[in-house]
Design an enzyme around this catalytic site. Structure first.
Site, PDB file in Angstrom:
ATOM      1  N   GLU A 183      -4.976   7.392   6.939  1.00  0.00           N
ATOM      2  CA  GLU A 183      -5.990   6.579   6.263  1.00  0.00           C
ATOM      3  C   GLU A 183      -6.441   5.429   7.168  1.00  0.00           C
ATOM      4  O   GLU A 183      -7.628   5.116   7.259  1.00  0.00           O
ATOM      5  CB  GLU A 183      -5.418   6.033   4.956  1.00  0.00           C
ATOM      6  CG  GLU A 183      -6.403   5.233   4.132  1.00  0.00           C
ATOM      7  CD  GLU A 183      -5.810   4.789   2.803  1.00  0.00           C
ATOM      8  OE1 GLU A 183      -6.328   3.796   2.227  1.00  0.00           O
ATOM      9  OE2 GLU A 183      -4.828   5.410   2.337  1.00  0.00           O
TER      10      GLU A 183
ATOM     11  N   HIS B 196       0.829  -1.209   0.000  1.00  0.00           N
ATOM     12  CA  HIS B 196       0.000   0.000   0.000  1.00  0.00           C
ATOM     13  C   HIS B 196       0.863   1.260   0.000  1.00  0.00           C
ATOM     14  O   HIS B 196       0.608   2.213  -0.739  1.00  0.00           O
ATOM     15  CB  HIS B 196      -0.907  -0.039   1.238  1.00  0.00           C
ATOM     16  CG  HIS B 196      -1.895   1.074   1.290  1.00  0.00           C
ATOM     17  ND1 HIS B 196      -2.422   1.537   2.486  1.00  0.00           N
ATOM     18  CD2 HIS B 196      -2.466   1.830   0.327  1.00  0.00           C
ATOM     19  CE1 HIS B 196      -3.268   2.517   2.249  1.00  0.00           C
ATOM     20  NE2 HIS B 196      -3.318   2.721   0.946  1.00  0.00           N
TER      21      HIS B 196
ATOM     22  N   GLU C 248       2.376   1.812  -3.404  1.00  0.00           N
ATOM     23  CA  GLU C 248       1.381   2.397  -4.316  1.00  0.00           C
ATOM     24  C   GLU C 248       1.331   3.912  -4.150  1.00  0.00           C
ATOM     25  O   GLU C 248       1.321   4.669  -5.132  1.00  0.00           O
ATOM     26  CB  GLU C 248       0.014   1.784  -4.053  1.00  0.00           C
ATOM     27  CG  GLU C 248      -1.133   2.418  -4.811  1.00  0.00           C
ATOM     28  CD  GLU C 248      -2.327   2.710  -3.920  1.00  0.00           C
ATOM     29  OE1 GLU C 248      -2.789   3.865  -3.894  1.00  0.00           O
ATOM     30  OE2 GLU C 248      -2.813   1.769  -3.252  1.00  0.00           O
ATOM     31  N   HIS C 249       1.318   4.383  -2.900  1.00  0.00           N
ATOM     32  CA  HIS C 249       1.285   5.822  -2.642  1.00  0.00           C
ATOM     33  C   HIS C 249       2.530   6.508  -3.201  1.00  0.00           C
ATOM     34  O   HIS C 249       2.454   7.600  -3.769  1.00  0.00           O
ATOM     35  CB  HIS C 249       1.201   6.086  -1.139  1.00  0.00           C
ATOM     36  CG  HIS C 249      -0.176   5.972  -0.575  1.00  0.00           C
ATOM     37  ND1 HIS C 249      -0.749   6.947   0.209  1.00  0.00           N
ATOM     38  CD2 HIS C 249      -1.115   4.988  -0.686  1.00  0.00           C
ATOM     39  CE1 HIS C 249      -1.971   6.574   0.574  1.00  0.00           C
ATOM     40  NE2 HIS C 249      -2.208   5.378   0.038  1.00  0.00           N
TER      41      HIS C 249
END
Length: 332
Positions: free
Chosen positions: A202, A121, A124-125
């Site tokens: 998040e 994750h 991806e950022h």
């Protein structure tokens, strides 16, 4: 910056059968995706058969066009498999006022190291935070928005996806900016430190969602031998307790998983199939193949361990206690 090997490309295009000479006969394209994500393509009755280029051809290993479509679908399609292993679907729509592209990497949170949940994750950022040709953070998003488009990404269990749409005339420059995410990302340390905080924010926002809390309860009580049990989002704690700093860990994850063999691309635009093909070959020319002796991923090893475990349920992430029984649970 993470170095990428350079490749020369040469397009190999098969000729379409003229209409009335077999070009309008029914065709079938069968694509079978295996666990290792290789795709075997067989064409029966398509306008052109699978192309096997000569030894001195570099770019394209297979090309299938004349892919059957519904009667009211006016678009044209072509499937490519590059010699590097990348799979490409081209969609030509001369009536389109917007163009779009999507890319999927066959690696998701199942591939996170056990000691660093959320690494897929975080990676991806990081892909949006500057590349060698376009080092400014947010440059791609700004360019796309200036031309009436949008972009987004997601991290799944076994894949990570990126996509954008834009005014049709701006597809070529947008596609080259997009491709640089995967061919020349920067992974700067200061950017990564800020993005770890963004991932943690998040995570804390997701704590307010009962649906996400229940899903995580299911995951955390599932079989520890299956990668489904991993914590997918990650947070400040999980991303800073690994054996290496987060920016080094994202580079290592990228180097292992963001390779041509694990990449599938779809591009839809107003140009012809040949024009779209030329743009893709140019944009992704420097995305390398995997090393010959690529190490087995943790996700693959975990699946094999589940299948070899006595009393385990092959390919099922649920534990023995979760199958046919009552799972006790308390407040989360």
């Amino acid at each position: 910056p993470v170095s990428r090997r350079q490749y020369k490309t040469r397009s190999v295009i098969s000729e379409r059968s003229p209409r009335g000479q077999g070009g309008d006969r029914a065709g079938i394209l069968v694509a079978t995706e295996h666990m290792d994500r290789d795709i075997i393509v067989s064409s029966a009755g398509c306008d052109s058969a699978v192309v096997t280029p000569s030894a001195n051809s570099v770019a394209i290993a297979e090309s299938v066009q004349g892919i059957p479509a519904p009667p009211l679908d006016h678009r044209q399609y072509r499937f490519l498999r590059l010699e590097s292993g990348m799979r490409v679907l081209l969609v030509s729509d001369e009536k389109a006022d917007r163009a779009a592209a999507a890319l999927e990497i066959h690696a998701g949170h199942f591939d996170d190291p056990e000691a660093m949940a959320g690494l897929a994750h975080l990676t991806e950022h990081m892909m949006f935070l500057g590349t060698e040709p376009y080092p400014e953070e947010g440059a791609f998003k700004e360019f796309v928005q200036q031309h009436g488009g949008s972009s987004n990404a997601f991290t799944g269990m076994e894949s990570t996806g990126y996509h954008f749409s834009i005014n049709a005339a701006q597809l070529p420059p947008a596609l080259h900016r997009f491709a640089s995410f995967f061919t020349a990302p920067l992974f700067r340390q200061d950017s990564c430190e800020r993005e770890v905080q963004a991932v943690d924010s998040e995570f804390r926002r997701n704590l307010q969602s009962d649906q996400r809390r229940l899903f995580q309860l299911l995951k955390s009580t599932s079989s520890p031998h299956h990668p489904f049990h991993k914590f997918s989002t990650g947070n400040l704690e999980t991303l800073t307790k690994g054996e290496m700093p987060p920016h080094q860990a994202t580079r290592a994850f990228y180097a292992q998983h963001y390779t041509a063999q694990k990449t599938s691309v779809c591009v839809c635009g107003r140009g012809s199939l040949d024009e779209l093909q030329a743009e893709v070959l140019s944009a992704f020319a420097t995305m390398p193949a995997s090393p010959t002796s690529e190490p087995e991923s943790e996700a693959t090893a975990a699946r094999q361990a589940v299948e070899a475990t006595p009393h385990a349920h092959p390919r099922l992430p649920l534990s023995d206690e979760q199958i046919g029984g009552v799972l006790p649970g308390g407040p989360v």
